[in-house]
Design a protein around this motif. Structure first.
Motif, short mmCIF file in Angstrom:
data_model
loop_
_atom_site.label_atom_id
_atom_site.label_comp_id
_atom_site.label_asym_id
_atom_site.label_seq_id
_atom_site.Cartn_x
_atom_site.Cartn_y
_atom_site.Cartn_z
N MET B 4 0.86 -1.31 -0.01
CA MET B 4 -0.03 0.14 0.15
C MET B 4 0.90 1.23 -0.13
O MET B 4 0.65 2.01 -0.67
CB MET B 4 -0.93 0.08 1.44
CG MET B 4 -2.12 -1.01 1.04
SD MET B 4 -2.90 -0.47 -0.52
CE MET B 4 -2.88 -2.14 -1.02
N GLU B 5 1.72 1.07 0.58
CA GLU B 5 2.83 2.42 0.82
C GLU B 5 3.56 2.58 -0.44
O GLU B 5 3.78 3.54 -0.99
CB GLU B 5 3.85 2.18 2.12
CG GLU B 5 3.13 2.21 3.61
CD GLU B 5 4.40 1.87 4.36
OE1 GLU B 5 4.29 2.49 5.51
OE2 GLU B 5 4.95 0.90 4.08
N GLN B 6 3.99 1.21 -1.12
CA GLN B 6 4.66 1.36 -2.36
C GLN B 6 3.71 2.03 -3.30
O GLN B 6 3.91 2.84 -4.32
CB GLN B 6 5.00 -0.04 -2.73
CG GLN B 6 6.34 -0.49 -2.23
CD GLN B 6 6.63 -1.94 -2.79
OE1 GLN B 6 5.60 -2.76 -2.79
NE2 GLN B 6 7.85 -2.00 -3.21
N MET B 7 2.29 1.58 -3.50
CA MET B 7 1.48 2.05 -4.31
C MET B 7 1.27 3.67 -4.13
O MET B 7 1.03 4.26 -5.13
CB MET B 7 -0.12 1.21 -4.16
CG MET B 7 -1.11 1.80 -4.99
SD MET B 7 -2.06 3.09 -4.12
CE MET B 7 -2.72 2.45 -2.78
N LEU B 11 2.06 6.46 -7.05
CA LEU B 11 1.09 7.37 -7.48
C LEU B 11 1.48 8.84 -7.10
O LEU B 11 1.07 9.67 -7.92
CB LEU B 11 -0.25 7.05 -7.01
CG LEU B 11 -0.87 5.82 -7.61
CD1 LEU B 11 -2.22 5.39 -7.06
CD2 LEU B 11 -1.14 5.72 -9.11
N SER B 12 2.15 8.88 -6.08
CA SER B 12 2.56 10.44 -5.85
C SER B 12 3.29 10.83 -6.66
O SER B 12 3.73 12.06 -6.81
CB SER B 12 3.11 10.25 -4.33
OG SER B 12 4.42 9.85 -4.24
N ARG B 13 4.09 9.92 -7.57
CA ARG B 13 5.11 10.78 -8.37
C ARG B 13 4.55 10.77 -9.75
O ARG B 13 5.45 10.97 -10.77
CB ARG B 13 6.50 9.81 -8.51
CG ARG B 13 7.22 9.84 -7.23
CD ARG B 13 8.59 9.15 -7.10
NE ARG B 13 8.47 7.79 -6.61
CZ ARG B 13 8.34 6.73 -7.20
NH1 ARG B 13 8.84 6.73 -8.74
NH2 ARG B 13 8.24 5.61 -6.78
N SER B 18 -3.37 15.39 -8.93
CA SER B 18 -3.84 16.57 -9.51
C SER B 18 -5.00 16.22 -10.26
O SER B 18 -5.82 17.08 -10.86
CB SER B 18 -2.84 17.12 -10.46
OG SER B 18 -2.36 16.41 -11.34
N LEU B 19 -5.12 15.08 -10.93
CA LEU B 19 -6.09 14.59 -11.97
C LEU B 19 -7.30 13.98 -11.01
O LEU B 19 -8.42 13.79 -11.63
CB LEU B 19 -5.61 13.48 -12.97
CG LEU B 19 -6.58 13.45 -14.14
CD1 LEU B 19 -6.30 14.70 -15.21
CD2 LEU B 19 -5.75 12.42 -15.13
N SER B 20 -7.09 13.83 -9.95
CA SER B 20 -8.28 12.85 -8.92
C SER B 20 -9.58 13.86 -8.96
O SER B 20 -10.55 13.15 -8.95
CB SER B 20 -7.75 12.54 -7.66
OG SER B 20 -7.68 13.78 -6.95
N SER B 21 -9.67 15.08 -9.13
CA SER B 21 -10.98 15.52 -9.04
C SER B 21 -11.87 15.57 -10.27
O SER B 21 -12.88 15.64 -10.22
CB SER B 21 -10.71 17.36 -8.76
OG SER B 21 -9.94 17.71 -9.76
N GLN B 32 -5.73 2.53 -7.99
CA GLN B 32 -4.93 2.38 -6.84
C GLN B 32 -4.82 0.73 -6.79
O GLN B 32 -3.73 0.31 -6.32
CB GLN B 32 -5.69 2.67 -5.47
CG GLN B 32 -5.69 4.17 -5.38
CD GLN B 32 -6.37 4.68 -4.18
OE1 GLN B 32 -6.19 3.96 -3.16
NE2 GLN B 32 -6.97 5.84 -3.94
N LYS B 33 -5.97 -0.01 -6.93
CA LYS B 33 -6.04 -1.50 -6.90
C LYS B 33 -4.83 -2.12 -7.99
O LYS B 33 -4.21 -3.02 -7.91
CB LYS B 33 -7.15 -1.80 -7.14
CG LYS B 33 -7.42 -3.38 -6.95
CD LYS B 33 -7.09 -3.77 -5.60
CE LYS B 33 -7.13 -5.55 -5.37
NZ LYS B 33 -6.08 -5.81 -4.51
#
Lengths: 123, 175
Positions: B4-7, B11-13, B18-21, B32-33
């Motif tokens: 989960m931390e790796q995921m 994604l943070s990189r 910024s696109l999530s909205s 995420q999955k």
């Protein structure tokens, strides 16, 4: 019947899944293994081959695993069917058990879990 | 670092946050999955490029699976053959060198595994009960977005190349 003489029917539309399951069964010492790729073929194979245990996927073309289980159970109420699927949702678990499946294994299949389930189902 | 931390790190990189909205919760959960499943079952050495929302996407070959129910969705994957072969070899742990049946089956097996685990996760969280259609492989295919939204293109880069995973929500009634 000696346990290792048990006949298995693997039904999955994925060649890879069938290969992996077959390899696990062989590693347990079983060699009498049949493979089919859809639910209709599983029903037909069950009627002709009378396998000891059926390992059945749910999502398949032509006929899904739940429908195939119902038809196998209608033919032989003592059939030992184990569902092996990536879609272990609450609905599918309920439907599988209602259809007559003895157990449900969530993919990816762990060898140790398969061994435990077989021990329980074949007891 | 656990999966989960790796995921979250992967994604943070990317431009995920910024696109999530612009994305529905369904699409965000799916991404995420997807990354978690790739990290678990294929390769931990990955990065996610610019996630895009496009109205259509041309697939040279269709490797896809529909998620059925409400909401329903169409998922697919696309990459040059050599990249797909490397991905299939890594996932299946089979010695494959050409784009043959086992490669295609391995790719569809991964799609089926990931989609299945995604659907199970939604079921366990009591969000919704979905199911899957059988995965399919066909020739060239123009994927067009339905009225419900754009196609989400998720480029995942491996040491051997980039695979674009595609997802678009369909109208529930189309399931």
């Amino acid at each position: 019947m000696e346990e290792k003489d048990a006949k298995f029917l693997i039904c999955d539309d994925s060649i890879l899944a069938r290969k992996n399951l077959s390899a696990m069964l062989r590693s347990f010492g079983y060699t009498n293994i049949l493979e089919v790729s859809n639910g209709q073929d599983a029903v037909n194979a069950y009627m002709h081959e009378h396998p000891t245990v059926v390992l059945l996927d749910i999502v398949m073309p032509i006929k899904d695993g739940i429908t195939a289980t119902k038809e196998i159970m209608a033919y032989d109420p003592k059939a030992k069917v184990i569902m092996v699927s990536s879609v272990g949702t609450q609905t599918n678990l309920r439907e599988a058990i209602k259809a007559g499946a003895r157990d449900f294994i969530q993919k990816p299949v762990e060898e140790s879990l398969l061994s435990q389930v077989l021990e329980h189902v074949m007891a | 670092m656990d999966t989960m931390e790796q995921m979250r790190d992967v994604l943070s990189r990317s431009n995920y946050e910024s696109l999530s909205s612009s994305m529905t919760d369904f699409i965000k959960e799916y991404i995420q999955k997807l990354i978690a499943d790739i990290l678990t079952y294929v390769n931990t050495d990955i990065s996610v490029g610019q996630i895009e929302l496009v109205p259509e996407y041309y697939l040279n070959k269709e490797l896809s699976q529909e998620i059925t129910g409400i909401p329903s969705a169409y998922s697919a994957m696309d990459a040059p053959e050599n990249v797909l072969i490397s991905f299939a070899a890594q996932y299946s742990k089979e010695d494959v060198n050409e784009y043959d049946l086992l490669v295609k089956e391995s790719l569809l097996d991964f799609l089926n595994l990931h989609n299945g685990l995604f659907v199970v996760q939604l079921s366990k969280l009591n969000i919704c009960e979905l199911n899957l259609a059988a995965p399919k492989q066909n020739g060239a295919f123009l994927m067009t977005s339905p009225a419900t939204g754009d196609i989400t293109v998720i480029p995942v880069t491996f040491p051997y190349g980039t695979i674009r995973f595609l997802l678009c929500e369909l109208d529930g009634s189309r399931s």
